[in-house]
Design a protein around this motif. Structure first.
Motif, mmCIF file in Angstrom:
data_model
loop_
_atom_site.group_PDB
_atom_site.id
_atom_site.type_symbol
_atom_site.label_atom_id
_atom_site.label_comp_id
_atom_site.label_asym_id
_atom_site.label_seq_id
_atom_site.Cartn_x
_atom_site.Cartn_y
_atom_site.Cartn_z
ATOM 1 N N LEU A 70 -23.501 -59.678 40.443
ATOM 2 C CA LEU A 70 -24.490 -60.241 41.595
ATOM 3 C C LEU A 70 -25.411 -59.035 41.733
ATOM 4 C CD1 LEU A 70 -22.509 -62.679 43.760
ATOM 5 C CD2 LEU A 70 -24.287 -63.205 42.280
ATOM 6 N N LEU A 71 -24.641 -57.864 42.115
ATOM 7 C CA LEU A 71 -25.229 -56.578 42.205
ATOM 8 C C LEU A 71 -26.371 -56.431 41.205
ATOM 9 C CD1 LEU A 71 -22.685 -54.369 43.549
ATOM 10 C CD2 LEU A 71 -24.425 -55.452 44.792
ATOM 11 N N GLN A 72 -26.084 -56.723 39.936
ATOM 12 C CA GLN A 72 -27.149 -56.408 38.594
ATOM 13 C C GLN A 72 -28.241 -57.198 38.593
ATOM 14 O OE1 GLN A 72 -23.854 -57.387 35.426
ATOM 15 N NE2 GLN A 72 -23.752 -55.186 34.980
ATOM 16 N N ILE A 73 -27.844 -58.299 39.151
ATOM 17 C CA ILE A 73 -29.000 -59.310 39.165
ATOM 18 C C ILE A 73 -29.871 -59.233 40.318
ATOM 19 C CG2 ILE A 73 -29.471 -62.084 39.736
ATOM 20 C CD1 ILE A 73 -26.935 -62.512 37.860
ATOM 21 N N GLY A 74 -29.345 -58.761 41.308
ATOM 22 C CA GLY A 74 -30.119 -58.329 42.537
ATOM 23 C C GLY A 74 -30.832 -57.010 42.398
ATOM 24 N N ALA A 75 -30.376 -55.926 41.514
ATOM 25 C CA ALA A 75 -31.039 -54.874 41.306
ATOM 26 C C ALA A 75 -32.093 -55.347 40.479
ATOM 27 C CB ALA A 75 -30.207 -53.946 40.625
ATOM 28 N N THR A 94 -39.060 -58.136 31.058
ATOM 29 C CA THR A 94 -38.061 -59.025 31.783
ATOM 30 C C THR A 94 -36.894 -58.240 31.183
ATOM 31 O OG1 THR A 94 -39.292 -60.658 32.089
ATOM 32 C CG2 THR A 94 -37.060 -61.051 32.097
ATOM 33 N N VAL A 95 -36.528 -58.170 29.570
ATOM 34 C CA VAL A 95 -35.538 -57.478 29.292
ATOM 35 C C VAL A 95 -35.322 -55.976 29.555
ATOM 36 C CG1 VAL A 95 -34.470 -56.501 27.324
ATOM 37 C CG2 VAL A 95 -35.591 -58.816 27.271
ATOM 38 N N LEU A 96 -36.465 -55.231 29.747
ATOM 39 C CA LEU A 96 -36.292 -53.791 29.981
ATOM 40 C C LEU A 96 -35.806 -53.540 31.444
ATOM 41 C CD1 LEU A 96 -36.823 -51.040 29.534
ATOM 42 C CD2 LEU A 96 -39.243 -51.203 30.250
ATOM 43 N N LEU A 97 -36.647 -54.363 32.528
ATOM 44 C CA LEU A 97 -36.192 -54.544 33.808
ATOM 45 C C LEU A 97 -34.792 -54.970 34.058
ATOM 46 C CD1 LEU A 97 -39.605 -55.435 35.455
ATOM 47 C CD2 LEU A 97 -38.490 -53.068 35.301
ATOM 48 N N GLY A 98 -34.253 -55.977 33.356
ATOM 49 C CA GLY A 98 -32.949 -56.596 33.139
ATOM 50 C C GLY A 98 -31.937 -55.563 32.878
ATOM 51 N N VAL A 99 -32.152 -54.737 31.978
ATOM 52 C CA VAL A 99 -31.385 -53.558 31.459
ATOM 53 C C VAL A 99 -31.364 -52.545 32.575
ATOM 54 C CG1 VAL A 99 -30.909 -51.647 29.939
ATOM 55 C CG2 VAL A 99 -31.575 -53.925 29.127
ATOM 56 N N LEU A 100 -32.306 -52.187 33.062
ATOM 57 C CA LEU A 100 -32.418 -51.056 34.252
ATOM 58 C C LEU A 100 -31.686 -51.677 35.523
ATOM 59 C CD1 LEU A 100 -36.102 -49.711 33.864
ATOM 60 C CD2 LEU A 100 -33.851 -48.890 33.062
ATOM 61 N N GLY A 101 -31.755 -52.964 35.783
ATOM 62 C CA GLY A 101 -31.035 -53.740 36.859
ATOM 63 C C GLY A 101 -29.683 -53.657 36.589
ATOM 64 N N GLY A 102 -29.241 -53.949 35.476
ATOM 65 C CA GLY A 102 -27.724 -53.747 35.182
ATOM 66 C C GLY A 102 -27.069 -52.568 35.152
ATOM 67 N N LEU A 103 -27.978 -51.494 34.762
ATOM 68 C CA LEU A 103 -27.359 -50.061 35.052
ATOM 69 C C LEU A 103 -27.315 -49.698 36.402
ATOM 70 C CD1 LEU A 103 -29.468 -48.310 32.314
ATOM 71 C CD2 LEU A 103 -27.079 -48.772 32.009
ATOM 72 N N ALA A 104 -28.308 -50.063 37.226
ATOM 73 C CA ALA A 104 -28.390 -50.089 38.695
ATOM 74 C C ALA A 104 -27.390 -50.692 39.499
ATOM 75 C CB ALA A 104 -29.612 -50.318 39.229
ATOM 76 N N GLY A 105 -27.150 -51.906 39.110
ATOM 77 C CA GLY A 105 -25.894 -52.726 39.610
ATOM 78 C C GLY A 105 -24.698 -52.056 39.205
ATOM 79 N N GLY A 140 -16.717 -49.302 44.576
ATOM 80 C CA GLY A 140 -15.360 -49.633 44.165
ATOM 81 C C GLY A 140 -15.219 -50.947 43.922
ATOM 82 N N VAL A 141 -16.100 -51.699 43.340
ATOM 83 C CA VAL A 141 -16.097 -53.025 42.711
ATOM 84 C C VAL A 141 -16.444 -53.329 41.502
ATOM 85 C CG1 VAL A 141 -16.121 -54.163 45.066
ATOM 86 C CG2 VAL A 141 -18.070 -53.932 43.682
ATOM 87 N N ARG A 142 -16.528 -52.236 40.701
ATOM 88 C CA ARG A 142 -16.897 -52.191 39.471
ATOM 89 C C ARG A 142 -15.984 -53.139 38.288
ATOM 90 N NH1 ARG A 142 -18.883 -48.088 34.869
ATOM 91 N NH2 ARG A 142 -19.614 -49.790 33.224
ATOM 92 N N HIS A 143 -14.528 -52.907 38.577
ATOM 93 C CA HIS A 143 -13.567 -53.265 37.714
ATOM 94 C C HIS A 143 -12.654 -54.009 38.738
ATOM 95 C CE1 HIS A 143 -15.008 -51.565 34.254
ATOM 96 N NE2 HIS A 143 -14.923 -50.119 34.629
ATOM 97 N N THR A 144 -12.650 -55.305 38.554
ATOM 98 C CA THR A 144 -11.647 -56.145 39.472
ATOM 99 C C THR A 144 -10.743 -57.008 38.476
ATOM 100 O OG1 THR A 144 -13.347 -57.864 39.837
ATOM 101 C CG2 THR A 144 -13.183 -56.004 41.383
ATOM 102 N N ILE A 185 -29.091 -57.831 25.076
ATOM 103 C CA ILE A 185 -28.658 -59.188 25.531
ATOM 104 C C ILE A 185 -28.504 -59.378 26.854
ATOM 105 C CG2 ILE A 185 -26.911 -60.895 24.822
ATOM 106 C CD1 ILE A 185 -26.830 -59.770 22.004
ATOM 107 N N ALA A 186 -27.670 -58.498 27.386
ATOM 108 C CA ALA A 186 -27.266 -58.503 28.697
ATOM 109 C C ALA A 186 -28.707 -58.351 29.416
ATOM 110 C CB ALA A 186 -26.207 -57.328 29.258
ATOM 111 N N GLY A 187 -29.595 -57.328 29.116
ATOM 112 C CA GLY A 187 -30.889 -57.249 29.788
ATOM 113 C C GLY A 187 -31.698 -58.504 29.855
ATOM 114 N N LEU A 188 -31.478 -59.408 28.899
ATOM 115 C CA LEU A 188 -32.245 -60.504 28.649
ATOM 116 C C LEU A 188 -31.645 -61.497 29.517
ATOM 117 C CD1 LEU A 188 -34.272 -62.648 27.522
ATOM 118 C CD2 LEU A 188 -32.489 -62.983 25.616
#
Length: 86
Positions: free
Chosen positions: A64-69, A32-43, A51-55, A8-11
């Protein structure tokens, strides 16, 4: 259940990444979903390294880093997919 949330997040991440890229990306939804999942992991990895994963509140920087990746991955894969003739 974790795999379902990753899909779902990858989508969502993949579709948002396609929106920020100019032009049309003629890749199938499953890619698109596969690359979204990979981008989410990379982000997530990049957000952890910065140091900005948990704020406090919503983790906008991480998202934004996930979407950019994912956008970078889609931009790299789309020409190769188009050359395949699909």
């Amino acid at each position: 259940m974790t795999i379902l949330w990753a899909i779902i997040a990858g989508l969502v991440i993949g579709l948002l990444a396609k929106l920020v890229l100019p032009g049309r990306q003629p890749i199938p939804l499953w890619l698109t979903v596969l690359l979204g999942v990979l981008g989410g992991l990379a982000g997530n990895a990049l957000a952890s390294a910065l140091g900005v994963r948990h704020t406090g509140g919503i983790d906008w920087i991480r998202h934004l880093l996930q979407i950019g990746a994912a956008a970078v991955l889609i931009a790299l894969v789309t020409p190769a997919w188009a050359r395949r003739g699909h």
